[in-house]
Scaffold this active site. Sequence first.
Site, PDB file in Angstrom:
ATOM      1  N   LYS A  14       0.671  -1.250  -0.009  1.00 30.04           N
ATOM      2  CA  LYS A  14      -0.108   0.032  -0.108  1.00 30.04           C
ATOM      3  C   LYS A  14       0.797   1.264   0.008  1.00 30.04           C
ATOM      4  O   LYS A  14       0.679   2.052  -0.800  1.00 30.04           O
ATOM      5  CB  LYS A  14      -0.901   0.024   1.242  1.00 30.04           C
ATOM      6  N   ARG A  89      -9.653   1.513   8.558  1.00 29.33           N
ATOM      7  CA  ARG A  89      -9.289   0.050   8.921  1.00 29.33           C
ATOM      8  C   ARG A  89     -10.363  -0.628   9.647  1.00 29.33           C
ATOM      9  O   ARG A  89     -10.183  -1.782  10.206  1.00 29.33           O
ATOM     10  CB  ARG A  89      -7.991   0.294   9.882  1.00 29.33           C
ATOM     11  N   ARG A 125      11.796  -5.593   4.508  1.00 35.68           N
ATOM     12  CA  ARG A 125      11.666  -4.223   4.433  1.00 35.68           C
ATOM     13  C   ARG A 125      12.540  -3.304   5.465  1.00 35.68           C
ATOM     14  O   ARG A 125      12.938  -3.567   6.459  1.00 35.68           O
ATOM     15  CB  ARG A 125      10.306  -3.927   4.876  1.00 35.68           C
ATOM     16  N   ARG A 158      11.333  -1.662  10.801  1.00 32.46           N
ATOM     17  CA  ARG A 158      10.287  -1.005  11.749  1.00 32.46           C
ATOM     18  C   ARG A 158      10.092  -1.990  12.996  1.00 32.46           C
ATOM     19  O   ARG A 158      10.320  -3.325  13.094  1.00 32.46           O
ATOM     20  CB  ARG A 158       9.037  -1.184  11.270  1.00 32.46           C
ATOM     21  N   ARG A 169      -0.704  -8.400  13.608  1.00 35.28           N
ATOM     22  CA  ARG A 169      -1.122  -7.548  12.670  1.00 35.28           C
ATOM     23  C   ARG A 169      -1.995  -8.144  11.264  1.00 35.28           C
ATOM     24  O   ARG A 169      -3.008  -7.554  11.048  1.00 35.28           O
ATOM     25  CB  ARG A 169       0.033  -6.865  11.941  1.00 35.28           C
TER      26      ARG A 169
HETATM   27  P1  AP5 Z   1       4.869  -1.741   1.802  1.00 33.62           P
HETATM   28  O1  AP5 Z   1       4.634  -0.810   0.581  1.00 33.62           O
HETATM   29  O2  AP5 Z   1       5.716  -1.170   3.070  1.00 33.62           O
HETATM   30  O3  AP5 Z   1       3.610  -2.494   2.373  1.00 33.62           O
HETATM   31  P2  AP5 Z   1       2.091  -1.800   3.098  1.00 33.62           P
HETATM   32  O4  AP5 Z   1       1.116  -2.413   2.572  1.00 33.62           O
HETATM   33  O5  AP5 Z   1       2.428  -0.094   3.255  1.00 33.62           O
HETATM   34  O6  AP5 Z   1       2.774  -2.390   4.421  1.00 33.62           O
HETATM   35  P3  AP5 Z   1       2.546  -1.631   5.901  1.00 33.62           P
HETATM   36  O7  AP5 Z   1       3.260  -2.654   6.753  1.00 33.62           O
HETATM   37  O8  AP5 Z   1       3.084  -0.415   6.035  1.00 33.62           O
HETATM   38  O9  AP5 Z   1       1.021  -1.756   6.211  1.00 33.62           O
HETATM   39  P4  AP5 Z   1       0.271  -1.715   7.580  1.00 33.62           P
HETATM   40  O10 AP5 Z   1      -1.039  -1.775   7.031  1.00 33.62           O
HETATM   41  O11 AP5 Z   1       0.528  -3.199   8.471  1.00 33.62           O
HETATM   42  O12 AP5 Z   1       1.059  -0.576   8.315  1.00 33.62           O
HETATM   43  P5  AP5 Z   1       0.675   0.880   8.767  1.00 33.62           P
HETATM   44  O13 AP5 Z   1       1.792   1.624   8.670  1.00 33.62           O
HETATM   45  O14 AP5 Z   1      -0.453   1.546   7.822  1.00 33.62           O
HETATM   46  O15 AP5 Z   1       5.625  -3.031   1.026  1.00 33.62           O
HETATM   47  C1  AP5 Z   1       6.228  -3.942   1.900  1.00 33.62           C
HETATM   48  C2  AP5 Z   1       7.572  -4.360   1.330  1.00 33.62           C
HETATM   49  O16 AP5 Z   1       7.376  -4.947   0.304  1.00 33.62           O
HETATM   50  C3  AP5 Z   1       8.478  -3.183   1.380  1.00 33.62           C
HETATM   51  O17 AP5 Z   1       9.793  -3.643   1.578  1.00 33.62           O
HETATM   52  C4  AP5 Z   1       8.409  -2.951  -0.216  1.00 33.62           C
HETATM   53  O18 AP5 Z   1       9.777  -2.455  -0.798  1.00 33.62           O
HETATM   54  C5  AP5 Z   1       8.292  -4.434  -0.854  1.00 33.62           C
HETATM   55  N1  AP5 Z   1       7.289  -4.391  -1.987  1.00 33.62           N
HETATM   56  C6  AP5 Z   1       6.218  -3.577  -2.229  1.00 33.62           C
HETATM   57  N2  AP5 Z   1       5.725  -3.850  -3.692  1.00 33.62           N
HETATM   58  C7  AP5 Z   1       6.554  -4.959  -3.850  1.00 33.62           C
HETATM   59  C8  AP5 Z   1       6.248  -5.757  -5.016  1.00 33.62           C
HETATM   60  N3  AP5 Z   1       5.598  -5.232  -5.974  1.00 33.62           N
HETATM   61  N4  AP5 Z   1       7.122  -6.644  -5.160  1.00 33.62           N
HETATM   62  C9  AP5 Z   1       8.241  -6.892  -4.458  1.00 33.62           C
HETATM   63  N5  AP5 Z   1       8.161  -6.275  -3.029  1.00 33.62           N
HETATM   64  C10 AP5 Z   1       7.583  -5.048  -3.057  1.00 33.62           C
HETATM   65  O19 AP5 Z   1       0.181   0.702   9.960  1.00 33.62           O
HETATM   66  C11 AP5 Z   1       1.180   0.544  11.331  1.00 33.62           C
HETATM   67  C12 AP5 Z   1       0.164   0.484  12.473  1.00 33.62           C
HETATM   68  O20 AP5 Z   1      -0.180   1.916  12.516  1.00 33.62           O
HETATM   69  C13 AP5 Z   1      -0.803  -0.320  12.646  1.00 33.62           C
HETATM   70  O21 AP5 Z   1      -0.479  -1.642  12.958  1.00 33.62           O
HETATM   71  C14 AP5 Z   1      -1.706   0.280  13.875  1.00 33.62           C
HETATM   72  O22 AP5 Z   1      -1.005   0.303  15.069  1.00 33.62           O
HETATM   73  C15 AP5 Z   1      -1.411   1.891  13.518  1.00 33.62           C
HETATM   74  N6  AP5 Z   1      -2.564   2.174  12.443  1.00 33.62           N
HETATM   75  C16 AP5 Z   1      -2.251   2.644  10.983  1.00 33.62           C
HETATM   76  N7  AP5 Z   1      -3.363   3.255  10.562  1.00 33.62           N
HETATM   77  C17 AP5 Z   1      -4.512   2.909  11.552  1.00 33.62           C
HETATM   78  C18 AP5 Z   1      -5.877   3.320  11.536  1.00 33.62           C
HETATM   79  N8  AP5 Z   1      -6.609   3.773  10.381  1.00 33.62           N
HETATM   80  N9  AP5 Z   1      -6.767   2.796  12.526  1.00 33.62           N
HETATM   81  C19 AP5 Z   1      -5.956   2.263  13.888  1.00 33.62           C
HETATM   82  N10 AP5 Z   1      -4.487   2.163  13.878  1.00 33.62           N
HETATM   83  C20 AP5 Z   1      -3.973   2.432  12.630  1.00 33.62           C
END
Ligand code: AP5
Length: 214
Positions: A14, A89, A125, A158, A169
């Site tokens: 994402k 979410r 990552r 991270r 998660r």
């Molecule tokens: P990446 O692009 O980083 O993936 P992502 O889907 O963004 O993963 P996240 O772990 O950031 O998502 P998340 O939803 O768990 O975390 P968030 O930060 O939102 O890609 C992952 C890896 O793959 C990278 O190394 C990249 O280079 C590689 N890659 C990407 N595309 C590729 C491809 N096509 N081929 C190969 N490799 C590839 O949330 C973190 C925390 O914040 C949550 O757990 C929660 O505690 C809190 N939080 C955030 N939003 C909310 C909300 N709305 N409500 C409540 N709590 C929240």
Amino acid sequence: MKKVVLLGPPGAGKGTQAARLAGILGVPHISTGDIFRENIAAGTELGRIAKEYVEKGELVPDEVVVGMVRERLSRADAAGGYILDGFPRTLAQAEALEVAGELAPEVAVLLELPEEEVVARLSGRWTCPRCQRVYHERNNPPRNPGICDDDGEALIQREDDRPETIRRRLAVYREQTEPLLEYYRARGRLRVVDGGGPIEEVTCRISEATGGSS
Ligand code: AP5
């Protein structure tokens, strides 16, 4: 379409895709996860509240997240649209966005990826703590190992990418976020996109699904 929500399990890509689409569409990339991590690093009150949830892989309470996103969407740069990454979410968050009048999303894109691929992506990552750019040690490496291409900062892994937190998660995603797929499907706004394969190909698929060009 320029008001886009990106959905998908942790590690589906994402953040990677949101940054690219925001550049293509000329709208801001709004990542609730990035906002929390920036606030945790800066030691703000919001960061203090979020830290205990983020590090355990639990969701930050809806009222905290909704207030934060409302404020962010009220800024001038979001008037023409946005890419929302990591929000909504929960059903309560989706409802809060729905009542935001002209700022309600036009489309919700689900990035699908098998669980074993998710775990492989998260464990390789690396992230820039200054600009939040995301790399992968094999699939998407920086030009110089361990250093951000954009600002020269040392990359970090991270806290919530430890194996037990990744498992939590994923469970939270299945329990609390997957119901949103039906929510947007019932409103005719869900697009399902294969998140596998090269990053550029995934961007093309999303652009096609949202009626844009890449
Ligand atoms: P990446 O692009 O980083 O993936 P992502 O889907 O963004 O993963 P996240 O772990 O950031 O998502 P998340 O939803 O768990 O975390 P968030 O930060 O939102 O890609 C992952 C890896 O793959 C990278 O190394 C990249 O280079 C590689 N890659 C990407 N595309 C590729 C491809 N096509 N081929 C190969 N490799 C590839 O949330 C973190 C925390 O914040 C949550 O757990 C929660 O505690 C809190 N939080 C955030 N939003 C909310 C909300 N709305 N409500 C409540 N709590 C929240």
